[in-house]
Scaffold this motif. Structure first.
Motif, short mmCIF file in Angstrom:
data_model
loop_
_atom_site.label_atom_id
_atom_site.label_comp_id
_atom_site.label_asym_id
_atom_site.label_seq_id
_atom_site.Cartn_x
_atom_site.Cartn_y
_atom_site.Cartn_z
N PRO A 44 48.22 46.32 34.69
CA PRO A 44 47.92 45.94 36.07
C PRO A 44 46.41 45.90 36.30
N GLY A 45 45.99 45.12 37.29
CA GLY A 45 44.59 45.09 37.70
C GLY A 45 43.70 44.20 36.88
N THR A 47 41.86 40.84 35.78
CA THR A 47 41.43 39.64 36.49
C THR A 47 41.64 38.41 35.61
N ASN A 62 44.81 38.56 40.25
CA ASN A 62 44.86 39.89 39.65
C ASN A 62 46.30 40.23 39.28
N ASP A 64 49.72 42.24 38.79
CA ASP A 64 50.36 43.26 39.61
C ASP A 64 50.78 44.45 38.73
N TYR A 69 50.55 37.68 36.46
CA TYR A 69 49.53 36.92 37.18
C TYR A 69 50.10 35.53 37.48
N LEU A 85 39.57 43.06 31.73
CA LEU A 85 40.02 44.35 32.21
C LEU A 85 39.19 45.42 31.53
#
Length: 978
Positions: A44-45, A47, A62, A64, A69, A85
């Motif tokens: 997660p997180g 880009t 981004n 989840d 994505y 990331l």
């Protein structure tokens, strides 16, 4: 306002105010997937950024909690994908090609970062879309720019998609326009969308405006099982996207030329013992596009001009030698489009496009009709399209489209001479469809919005909801046809032979049929597991304006009164007479499909689905003529005499052309003192046509660049709009009154009838395809379709029911009238390739189809019902030519249904060879040589169908004749690009 209209308007208003999130693909595509670590755990997180390499357009997302994505509503093109990331290596994936309407599943694993590094991957996009159950394919710019396209009409390349064949538009007002044909239809059952805007002719059906080939980026043709977002079609959907400007100044100019020395003599010229006729064609144009503000604002414009001068040999087969000769068939067309795009920021994208198309072309030209029977068709098209899509937040997105389009057509009459029609196809005098006018104005507002709801392991839902509103205040026609003199139908190929009908029209016909089309839908693409996706949707369509006020139509008033009184009980086709008029409002269309990625690697996908698909019944199929009769002005038949055994004078002798019509005035079925009428009215409960579609298939990746597909398709068409000739005489009694004579209709003739929706059709096909994506300079596509299409539609060129009823008392319950569809072939297929090496490009395309159906008749009124439409005892097939040039005719068995006979194989081999070289920087020149119909296939067509004719089953047209594939034709030219 009806309950249905109030409900629809309320929904539209709520949807517009809600501005709910969208997952729009009407003009764009989507890239989605999961970001995971080396053990497959979600990250997660992260880009994820997608950047169009040509325009600089950028969209970011981004991941989840499940590492999912979504880069939604991306304009078509080539993208670089970057993933970052903290604690992991930066990942770059170059050259991802995204097509219109496509969802690419790209899963990316990240490695732990030991040092600062970037992993760069260059690879092609997946060749199979693993999450869609639809059937169809994409034609990209590579094929558009490199394949031989006769006339540079992009829709020709739809024939490279499995299940699609190619023919000329069935509407003669678009006589030079090709038409993709699917599902047993002739191109009028396809929904054409350009940049998400409606591009359909609501008067005669089919494609409306053409665009320069230089302006076409690509198109996606869905032939079956399309999602709920697509409507107004019971066949397929062609979704076309025009080009946009880029960050670099780019442009092109081309010139193509044909001359008599490059062509072969046509079969018609040989038969008439004429010399090869002059042939000259110039086609030229170009494009330019570039940045206004780099990465932000771009422009693109394209122009194309066609100037063609050809000639048609006319041979009236000995009937009118003084009218034989060689006559010009000039064609002129101009195409122009300009487009601006704005990347306001990564969340907002806007495009605006204007297009114009104007042309003039002959109308009704044929080898057996002299110019007095022709006309000139003059057409103008304009459209303005605006598209705005924006990311509302997260995975939520909205796309809004506004379009205005207009169309004007005028077809002049070359003469007002008496019209004579013979069984062998010879027709002289004024053309029966001239003069006429068509005008259309459309305002369209469409809004689509969607969002993604994730779940564990990357599964989840992609929801999409939207509406489409088309306001058409002007759908205007004039039809002041054949009012100059009488029309004579001959029973035999003899100028002094018996006549079956004598008619004359009077008055001035015009009508406006304003329409409002409403549609809304809900779609859920549910990723059940990482391998299984279910496509579920529900669509609703409503058309307001079909049920025109018919209170001024005397025929309608009489029929309604008789129906209400129970006087029509038991007459098939008149069941709704007397009921309150009502628009078709039960148009709910559920759809469900499933796509199963068998091993989870995208190499084998099994798909299946079922759905209901409603079409828009174009007005020429139903309301056009009733609307004229409903004006109360008066236009139509003022003289109508018919006798299938030959019209006779009072003394018993045959009535012939030139004799006073007063001789047969007592037999006139039209009251000269009454309001002249065409004699048609609209069924008060007319339904819009629809199909129930079932499809299942398999896609197998043979190699990273090759795929094989096989699909089984079944389409059941129902509520087809027809105009059956119910007002015949009882079978076996030619002297009895017509079946509806007691109603005192005007005129009391066979052509006086209702526009109904009782027709049906069935289409079953096994469709196979092969595609090798461009790799190492070679691209290949191939397809083969084994199909069976049957319907109750007769032989009329506009797909309406002609006079095929054998017994009007049975209507369509008679199995004899459910026969092979008019334009269907048992076998069809294509092969195409693009091979590039050392500056050379060689591109062949071969298209073939087996003999189509031919509706042969006895030529005499065998069942004595007043109609010369009786089926012969035997069916026949064209079987080549004898030494003297006449056609061989082969008996192929008993004739048990309408359209039982067979025509000829049709094929065309086109070849393009070009050599390109660089001039300087990015400037290139490509020298082009093309040959169309390389093997000079004769392609016999339009067969004489009456057994009473001396030329029974002889073809009337061949390659090189107007509105037919050309004889072998050469073309040279060049294309400059920078």
């Amino acid at each position: 306002m009806s309950i249905s209209k109030r409900f629809i308007c309320a929904f539209v208003a709520i949807a517009a105010l809600a501005a709910a999130p969208v997952y729009a693909q009407g003009t764009t595509g989507t890239i989605a997937g999961r970001i995971v670590d080396e053990q497959g755990a979600a990250l997660p997180g992260a880009t994820v950024v997608g950047k169009n390499v040509e325009t600089g357009f950028t969209r970011a997302s981004n991941t989840d909690a499940e590492g999912v994505y979504r880069l939604t509503a991306l304009p078509v093109g080539t993208y670089d994908i970057t993933v970052e990331l903290s604690g992991f290596t930066k990942h770059e994936q170059k050259g991802v090609i995204l097509n219109v309407g496509q969802t690419l599943d790209i899963n990316i694993p990240l490695k732990l970062a030991s040092v600062q590094e970037t992993v760069t991957v260059t690879g092609e996009s997946p060749i199979i879309e693993a999450s869609s159950s639809s059937v169809g394919g994409v034609v990209d710019v590579g094929r558009i720019e490199n394949m031989p396209l006769n006339g540079r009409q992009f829709a020709n390349l739809a024939a490279t998609i499995p299940g699609v064949t190619l023919g000329y538009h069935s509407d003669p007002t678009k006589s030079t326009q090709y038409s993709p044909q699917i599902g047993g239809g002739n191109g009028r059952n396809v929904n054409y969308q350009i940049d998400g805007g409606d591009n359909n002719d609501d008067t005669v059906g089919g494609l409306l405006q053409l665009f320069p080939l230089e302006a076409i980026q690509e198109f996606n043709f869905v032939t079956s099982r399309y999602k709920a977002e697509y409507g107004r079609s019971n066949g397929g959907v062609m979704n076309i996207v025009t080009k946009s400007g880029t960050n670099s100044l780019q442009g092109s100019w081309f010139t193509l030329f044909r001359d008599t020395a490059m062509n072969s003599i046509t079969e018609t010229e040989k038969t008439a013992e004429a010399e090869k006729q002059d042939y000259r064609r110039w086609q030229y144009g170009g494009s330019v596009g570039g940045p206004i503000v780099t990465d932000k604002v771009h422009y693109f414009a394209a122009f194309e001009r066609t100037q063609q001068d050809t000639f048609q040999v006319v041979n009236t087969l000995g009937l009118f030698p003084n009218l034989d000769g060689i006559f010009a068939t000039p064609y002129r067309e101009n195409l122009f489009t300009v487009k601006g795009t704005m990347n306001l920021n990564p969340a907002h994208y806007v495009s605006v496009r204007y297009g114009r198309n104007s042309n003039t072309q002959p109308y009704g030209a044929s080898p057996t009709s002299p110019p007095s029977n022709w006309g000139t068709s003059d057409n103008e098209f304009n459209s303005i399209n605006a598209n705005y899509n924006w990311v509302v937040g997260g995975s939520m997105l909205n796309e809004m489209i506004f379009q205005f389009a207009d169309f004007g057509n005028f077809i002049s009459a070359n003469s007002s001479d008496p019209t004579e029609i013979f069984p062998n196809g010879v027709t002289i005098g004024q053309n029966g469809n001239t003069p006429q006018t068509t005008q259309q104005e459309k305002y369209q507002f469409r809004n689509d919005f969607s969002w993604h709801k994730g779940g564990l392991g990357g599964i989840g839902h992609d929801f999409k909801v939207g509406f489409n509103y088309i306001h058409e205040p002007r759908l205007f026609i004039t039809f002041n046809v054949a009012t100059g003199d009488f029309t004579y139908n001959h029973l035999t190929d003899d100028v002094n032979g018996p006549l079956s009908t004598v008619t004359r029209n009077g008055g001035a016909a015009e009508a406006n049929i304003p329409l409002d089309q409403y549609a809304f839908y809900f779609q859920d693409d549910w990723r059940v597991t990482s391998r299984v996706t279910v496509n579920m949707g529900l669509r609703y369509d409503f058309i307001d304006g079909i049920q025109v006020d018919q209170s001024l139509n005397p025929n309608y008033v009489k029929v309604q009164a008789a129906g209400a009184a129970g006087l029509l009980r038991g007459i098939k086709g008149m069941e709704n007479a007397g009921l309150e008029p009502k628009e078709d409002s039960n148009n709910w269309q559920p759809r469900i499909g499933v796509a199963w990625d068998v091993r989870g690697d995208g190499r084998d996908v099994i798909r299946a689905g079922w759905g209901v698909y409603q079409d828009v019944g174009y007005t020429n199929a139903n309301v056009l003529f009733p609307a004229i009769d409903a004006t109360g002005i008066g236009s139509g038949v003022i003289f109508n005499v018919d006798n299938p055994d030959g019209i006779r004078n009072p003394d018993g002798t045959l009535y012939r052309v030139g004799q006073p019509t007063s001789n047969i005035a007592s037999q006139n079925q039209a009251d000269p003192n009454a309001l002249p009428l065409i004699g048609q009215w609209l069924d008060p409960l007319l339904e819009m046509p629809y199909t129930r579609q079932t499809a299942f298939g398999w896609s197998h990746q043979l190699a990273p660049n090759m795929v094989f597909t096989v699909d089984f398709v079944r389409n059941d068409g129902r509520d087809l709009n027809t105009r059956p000739r119910l007002n015949t005489r009882p079978v076996g009694d030619p002297t009895a009154p017509r079946r509806l004579a007691f109603l005192n209709l005007q005129p009391n003739a066979a052509g006086t009838r209702a526009a109904t929706s009782f027709g049906k059709s069935d289409y079953t096909a096994l469709i196979t395809g092969f595609q090798r994506r461009m790799t190492n300079g070679l691209m290949v596509t191939a397809s083969y379709t084994l199909g069976d299409a049957n319907s109750t539609i007769g032989t009329a060129v506009d797909e309406l029911n002609a006079n095929n009823l054998q017994e009007a008392e049975l209507l369509y319950d008679d199995p004899r009238v459910f026969g092979p569809a008019n334009r269907a072939s048992r076998h069809s297929g294509t092969f195409s390739a693009v091979w590039q090496a050392k500056g050379f490009t060689v591109s062949p395309i071969y298209i073939f189809r087996s003999p189509g159906a031919v509706a042969t008749t006895r030529g005499v009124d065998f069942n004595r019902n007043g109609e010369n439409n009786d089926l012969p005892e035997r069916a026949y097939a064209f079987d080549g030519f004898n030494d003297d040039g006449t056609a061989k005719v082969k008996d192929i068995g008993a004739c048990e249904t309408w359209n039982c006979s067979r025509g000829a194989w049709r094929s065309q081999m086109n070849l393009r060879v070009s050599y390109g070289f660089r001039l300087f920087a990015n400037a290139r020149v490509e020298a082009i040589g093309e040959v169309f119909n390389l093997f000079n296939a004769k392609n016999p067509a339009t067969f004489t169908t009456s057994q009473l004719s001396s030329s029974f089953m002889q073809p009337q047209e061949f390659s090189g004749d107007f509105q037919n594939p050309e004889q072998r034709v050469g073309q040279i030219g060049f294309r400059f690009s920078f």
